[in-house]
Each structure stands twice: as structure tokens, then as C-alpha cells.
Scaffold this motif. Structure first.
Motif, mmCIF file in Angstrom:
data_model
loop_
_atom_site.group_PDB
_atom_site.id
_atom_site.type_symbol
_atom_site.label_atom_id
_atom_site.label_comp_id
_atom_site.label_asym_id
_atom_site.label_seq_id
_atom_site.Cartn_x
_atom_site.Cartn_y
_atom_site.Cartn_z
ATOM 1 N N SER A 97 0.834 -1.352 -0.030
ATOM 2 C CA SER A 97 -0.037 -0.110 -0.049
ATOM 3 C C SER A 97 0.901 1.231 -0.082
ATOM 4 O O SER A 97 0.510 2.500 -0.694
ATOM 5 C CB SER A 97 -0.912 0.107 1.124
ATOM 6 N N THR A 98 1.974 1.217 0.688
ATOM 7 C CA THR A 98 2.978 2.340 0.718
ATOM 8 C C THR A 98 3.423 2.776 -0.631
ATOM 9 O O THR A 98 3.504 3.968 -1.006
ATOM 10 C CB THR A 98 3.847 2.338 1.852
ATOM 11 N N VAL A 99 4.180 1.554 -1.268
ATOM 12 C CA VAL A 99 4.536 1.560 -2.507
ATOM 13 C C VAL A 99 3.688 2.187 -3.640
ATOM 14 O O VAL A 99 3.845 3.342 -4.334
ATOM 15 C CB VAL A 99 5.113 0.402 -2.806
ATOM 16 N N GLU A 100 2.448 1.758 -3.538
ATOM 17 C CA GLU A 100 1.283 2.015 -4.273
ATOM 18 C C GLU A 100 0.832 3.753 -4.066
ATOM 19 O O GLU A 100 0.916 4.551 -5.079
ATOM 20 C CB GLU A 100 0.029 1.457 -4.366
ATOM 21 N N ALA A 101 1.039 4.131 -2.879
ATOM 22 C CA ALA A 101 0.440 5.255 -2.348
ATOM 23 C C ALA A 101 1.705 6.320 -3.158
ATOM 24 O O ALA A 101 1.419 7.301 -3.636
ATOM 25 C CB ALA A 101 0.373 5.400 -1.050
#
Length: 136
Positions: A97-101
Motif C-alpha cells: 500500500s505504501t509503494v502504491e501510494a
């Protein structure tokens, strides 16, 4: 159903609010964590304002599905949220989720958008929207 999404962290919690009817989540903001306690005053205000039916908290897992050391802390935070608000708290897989964000923020607004608060808040939106899509 109104849902509060939380991207758990040891220094900040990103938060979002979403609806199971639309499958969409909106950012609320980022809560600073001091002495292992989030900014309860702000979180209390958001819970009072939005009156969520449940909370979805991201639980960090390694790519192979095994826990990190911080995984138990996220699960303990979920229990604290259950006790504090009397709400159902769902634990969600937050992998990537952090990478995508970060990718989305950079693509739409450039490097200046990659603040800790923006990333945590967008991560909370992603966690919540994924959970809604997969579970409702």
C-alpha cells in the motif's frame, strides 16, 4: 456502511473514511504517535463526526505473508480501537500500500507530494478501498 481506515505506523497513523456503498475512501489526515499513543483527541473527533460502523486497520506482513516485529503492535492497536470505540475492527493486509501510494502521489503531483502525511493518508485510503472491494 461508513468505515474508518487506518494505516498503522509506530510514528504516524494515516486515516481515511469510506463508504461500502460507493467503495470509495477520502483522506482524513495523519495522526502523530507519541509514546506509542496516537493523537486520540483528533481520532475521537473523527469518530464522533463520521460515526463509522467499523474500522479497517492495515496490518503489515512480509511479501511471503509472515509477520514483521511491528505486526503484533498493529494487532494490539486494533484491539485498542475495539475497546476504545466499541466498534468492529477488521485487520487488513496492507502489503504494497505504501509503494502504491508513493507511486500515485508522484505520478499525479510530483516529488513535493511525497510527504509522510500524504503517503500515510493515501495508504489508508488504499487499504480501506481494497478491503471494501474484497469483503463487501
Amino acid at each position: 456502511m461508513i468505515l474508518l481506515g487506518v494505516d498503522y505506523g509506530t510514528k504516524y497513523w494515516g486515516c481515511a473514511v469510506g463508504s461500502s456503498a460507493t467503495g470509495h475512501a477520502d483522506p482524513l489526515g495523519s495522526l502523530k504517535v507519541i509514546h506509542q499513543e496516537p493523537d486520540w483527541k483528533t481520532l475521537d473527533q473523527w469518530v464522533k463526526e463520521w460515526r463509522p460502523d467499523a474500522v479497517v486497520i492495515g496490518v503489515p506482513l512480509k511479501m511471503d505473508g509472515t509477520p514483521f516485529k511491528v505486526t503484533k503492535k498493529a494487532q494490539a492497536a486494533a484491539e485498542t480501537l475495539r475497546d476504545r470505540y466499541g466498534l468492529t475492527v477488521y485487520e487488513a493486509d496492507e502489503r504494497m500500500s505504501t509503494v502504491e501510494a508513493k507511486d500515485e502521489l508522484f505520478d499525479h503531483k510530483g516529488k513535493k507530494a511525497l510527504t509522510k502525511s500524504n503517503v500515510d493518508t493515501r495508504s489508508a485510503q488504499i487499504i480501506l478501498e481494497r478491503w471494501i472491494y474484497m469483503n463487501l
